[in-house]
Write an enzyme that holds these catalytic residues in place. Structure first.
Site, PDB file in Angstrom:
ATOM      1  N   GLU A 141       0.762  -1.203   0.125  1.00 34.69           N
ATOM      2  CA  GLU A 141       0.057   0.001  -0.038  1.00 34.69           C
ATOM      3  C   GLU A 141       0.849   1.217   0.136  1.00 34.69           C
ATOM      4  O   GLU A 141       1.722   1.410   1.058  1.00 34.69           O
ATOM      5  CB  GLU A 141      -1.030  -0.104   1.186  1.00 34.69           C
ATOM      6  CG  GLU A 141      -1.844   1.231   1.488  1.00 34.69           C
ATOM      7  CD  GLU A 141      -2.890   1.204   2.450  1.00 34.69           C
ATOM      8  OE1 GLU A 141      -3.015   0.011   2.987  1.00 34.69           O
ATOM      9  OE2 GLU A 141      -3.271   2.198   2.981  1.00 34.69           O
ATOM     10  N   LYS A 147      -6.697  -0.482  12.059  1.00 30.52           N
ATOM     11  CA  LYS A 147      -6.282  -1.177  10.747  1.00 30.52           C
ATOM     12  C   LYS A 147      -5.092  -0.402  10.598  1.00 30.52           C
ATOM     13  O   LYS A 147      -4.158  -0.904   9.976  1.00 30.52           O
ATOM     14  CB  LYS A 147      -7.434  -1.092   9.742  1.00 30.52           C
ATOM     15  CG  LYS A 147      -7.062  -1.575   8.350  1.00 30.52           C
ATOM     16  CD  LYS A 147      -6.172  -0.596   7.243  1.00 30.52           C
ATOM     17  CE  LYS A 147      -5.938  -1.502   5.961  1.00 30.52           C
ATOM     18  NZ  LYS A 147      -5.236  -0.430   5.072  1.00 30.52           N
ATOM     19  N   ASP A 160       4.460 -14.238  11.221  1.00 32.63           N
ATOM     20  CA  ASP A 160       3.064 -14.563  11.170  1.00 32.63           C
ATOM     21  C   ASP A 160       2.181 -13.413  11.411  1.00 32.63           C
ATOM     22  O   ASP A 160       1.666 -13.233  12.335  1.00 32.63           O
ATOM     23  CB  ASP A 160       2.768 -15.921  11.849  1.00 32.63           C
ATOM     24  CG  ASP A 160       1.280 -16.312  11.482  1.00 32.63           C
ATOM     25  OD1 ASP A 160       0.414 -15.463  10.810  1.00 32.63           O
ATOM     26  OD2 ASP A 160       0.959 -17.499  11.898  1.00 32.63           O
ATOM     27  N   HIS A 220      -1.021  10.595  -0.530  1.00 29.18           N
ATOM     28  CA  HIS A 220      -1.637   9.272  -1.112  1.00 29.18           C
ATOM     29  C   HIS A 220      -1.539   9.493  -2.737  1.00 29.18           C
ATOM     30  O   HIS A 220      -0.895   8.370  -3.395  1.00 29.18           O
ATOM     31  CB  HIS A 220      -2.826   8.962  -0.666  1.00 29.18           C
ATOM     32  CG  HIS A 220      -3.224   7.551  -0.816  1.00 29.18           C
ATOM     33  ND1 HIS A 220      -2.924   6.366   0.156  1.00 29.18           N
ATOM     34  CD2 HIS A 220      -3.839   6.617  -1.922  1.00 29.18           C
ATOM     35  CE1 HIS A 220      -3.381   5.402  -0.314  1.00 29.18           C
ATOM     36  NE2 HIS A 220      -3.810   5.551  -1.712  1.00 29.18           N
TER      37      HIS A 220
END
Ligand code: MEV
Length: 413
Positions: A79, A254, A270, A367
Site C-alpha cells: 500500500e 487497521k 506470522d 496518497h
C-alpha cells in the site's frame, strides 16, 4: 548516522547508505537487488502446490529511536503511503526524544478442550496438575534449552450448547521464537495424561493468538513545539472519535496494523497471528482503539499503545527465507522482546501519522502523489525524470487515472 533525504535517493544509493552504515553487507545488497533471493526449490518446500513466487516491495524506515537505540526498520507492504507515514511519525518522535517501550516475558498460552467431563473433573485436573505439568515439560525440552519452558497451567470451565467443558490453559515461555509449533506439540503430548486425570475426552489442542501474557507497550511524547498545536488538537479529536465510534475504531486499528504487519512480514513473522491477537485484544470488553492519546500539562501530545505481539527473531519461516533473515539483520533486535517493542513503536507512529494527516490536511494529497508514480509507470514512463514529469502534470490536472497518465506521457513524447 545520517539518513536525511533517504527517500529521495535512487535504490542503489539507498543500499549504499545502508552498507556504509554497516546495516548490510555487499552480499546482502546483491540479494536485495537481484530479486531472486527466495529460490524456487526453497519456495516449493515452504508450502504446497507452489507454481511461482510473489514479490512485494521491501522498504526501510531509518532513524526509529526506541529506548535510546536507533533502528532501521524493514517493512514489506503493497500500500502506498504507509512507509512514508511511518517515517514521518518516527521522525517527529525522534525530534521529540524518541519512543520508550517495554515488553512482557514471552509467554504463549495453549488451550486444551476437554469434553464429556463429570462434576469433579476440574478438581481432578487441579489435583493432577503436577503430573500434567511433568508430562508437558517432556515436550518443552526444546525451549528449555534456551531458558524457556512450562510456566503454568490454569483451568477454566465453560458452559456451552454441547454441555460443560474444561479448558486447560498451558503457559509456555517460548523465548525468541513465535512459539506456535512448540505450544501445539506440548498440548498434543500432554493430551493422554489429561484424559486419564480428568476422565473426559480431549478434543482441540491449539495455541491461542490472544497472547495476553506477551504484550508490548510503546509511548511517545510528541512535543507541542515540534508537531504544532493544531496537530495535537487534531490527533486528540481523532482519537476520541475512535474511542466512541466503532466504525472509526476499526479503521483506526487497521492503520496501526498497516505498520506492524509490514514489519512482521519483513521479518518473516506470522502477520495473521499478529492481526488476530491485536483485534481480539482490542475487543476485550468492547472493541476499542489499541492506542490512547492525551495532552500533558505542557500541552504536549502523549501517545501510548499496548498490544499482544507474538513474534520471533528465530524459527519458522525466518530460518527458511533469506530475505526475512535480512529483515531481521537490518532491524538488529536482540531477541523477540526487543522486536516486539520496535513493532509497537511502529504501530504507534503509524497511527499518529494517520491521525495527524486526517485531523489536518487529509491523506489524499500524499496518497495520490505516490499513486501517481504508479500510474506514470503503468503509462510507460521509465526514467526518474519521465516519472517526475508525468506526476507533476497529473498533480496540476488533479486527475489521477491511467488514461490521464497515458495522455500526458504520450504528449511528452
Ligand atoms: C489506510 O490504510 C489507513 C488509514 O485509513 C488509517 C486511519 O484512518 O487511521 C489512513
Amino acid at each position: 548516522m545520517d539518513f536525511s533525504g533517504f527517500y529521495k535517493l535512487p535504490v542503489e544509493d539507498r543500499l549504499k547508505r545502508l552498507r556504509e552504515a554497516g546495516r548490510i553487507s555487499g552480499e546482502d545488497e546483491k540479494l536485495l537487488l537481484d530479486g531472486d533471493a527466495l529460490k524456487m526449490d526453497v519456495a516449493d518446500r515452504m508450502v504446497e502446490n507452489v507454481v511461482g513466487r510473489f514479490h512485494l516491495p521491501f522498504s526501510v524506515v531509518p532513524g526509529v529511536v526506541v529506548n535510546g537505540k536507533e533502528y532501521v526498520v524493514p517493512m514489506v507492504i503493497e500500500e502506498p503511503s504507509v512507509v512514508a507515514a511511518c517515517a514521518n511519525g518516527c521522525k517527529l518522535a525522534r525530534e521529540s526524544g524518541g519512543f520508550t517501550a517495554d515488553a512482557d516475558e514471552p509467554i504463549m498460552i495453549g488451550e486444551m478442550q476437554v469434553v464429556g467431563v463429570g462434576k469433579e473433573a476440574k478438581e481432578k485436573v487441579l489435583e493432577g496438575k503436577e503430573r500434567i505439568m511433568e508430562k508437558a515439560k517432556e515436550y518443552a525440552a526444546g525451549v528449555e534449552r534456551y531458558g524457556g519452558g512450562m510456566r503454568g497451567l490454569e483451568v477454566r470451565e465453560i458452559q456451552t450448547a454441547r454441555g460443560e467443558m474444561l479448558i486447560l490453559m498451558f503457559e509456555v515461555d517460548v523465548r525468541d521464537i513465535m512459539g506456535a509449533n512448540t505450544v501445539n506439540t506440548i498440548l498434543e503430548g500432554a493430551a493422554p495424561i489429561v484424559e486419564e486425570v480428568s476422565g473426559g475426552k480431549v478434543r482441540l489442542k491449539i495455541l491461542t493468538n490472544l497472547a495476553v501474557k506477551r504484550k508490548a507497550r510503546a509511548r511517545c511524547v510528541w512535543k507541542r513545539e515540534v508537531v504544532g498545536g493544531e496537530v495535537v488538537e487534531g490527533v486528540l479529536d481523532g482519537y476520541e472519535m475512535a474511542a466512541h465510534d466503532i466504525y472509526r475504531c476499526a479503521t483506526h486499528n487497521k492503520g496501526i496494523m498497516n505498520g506492524m504487519d509490514a514489519v512482521a512480514l519483513a521479518t518473516g513473522n506470522d502477520w495473521r497471528a499478529v492481526e488476530a491477537g491485536a483485534h481480539s485484544y482490542a475487543a476485550i470488553g468492547s472493541y476499542k482503539p489499541l492506542t490512547r492519546y492525551y495532552a500533558d500539562e505542557g500541552g504536549n501530545l502523549v501517545g501510548e499503545i499496548e498490544v499482544p505481539l507474538a513474534v520471533g527473531t528465530v524459527g519458522g519461516a525466518i530460518n527458511i527465507n533469506p530475505v526475512a533473515q535480512l529483515g531481521q539483520k537490518i532491524l538488529g533486535a536482540e531477541g523477540a522482546g526487543e522486536l516486539s517493542m520496535v513493532m509497537a513503536a511502529v504501530g504507534l507512529a503509524q497511527n499518529f501519522a494517520a491521525l495527524r494527516a486526517l485531523g489536518t490536511t487529509g491523506i489524499q494529497a500524499g496518497h495520490m502523489k505516490l499513486h501517481a508514480r504508479n500510474l506514470a509507470v503503468i503509462a510507460g514512463a521509465h526514467t526518474p525524470k519521465e516519472i517526475d514529469m508525468v506526476v507533476r502534470k497529473m498533480d496540476e490536472s488533479r486527475v489521477y487515472t491511467v488514461e490521464n497518465a497515458r495522455k500526458i506521457f504520450e504528449g511528452m513524447r
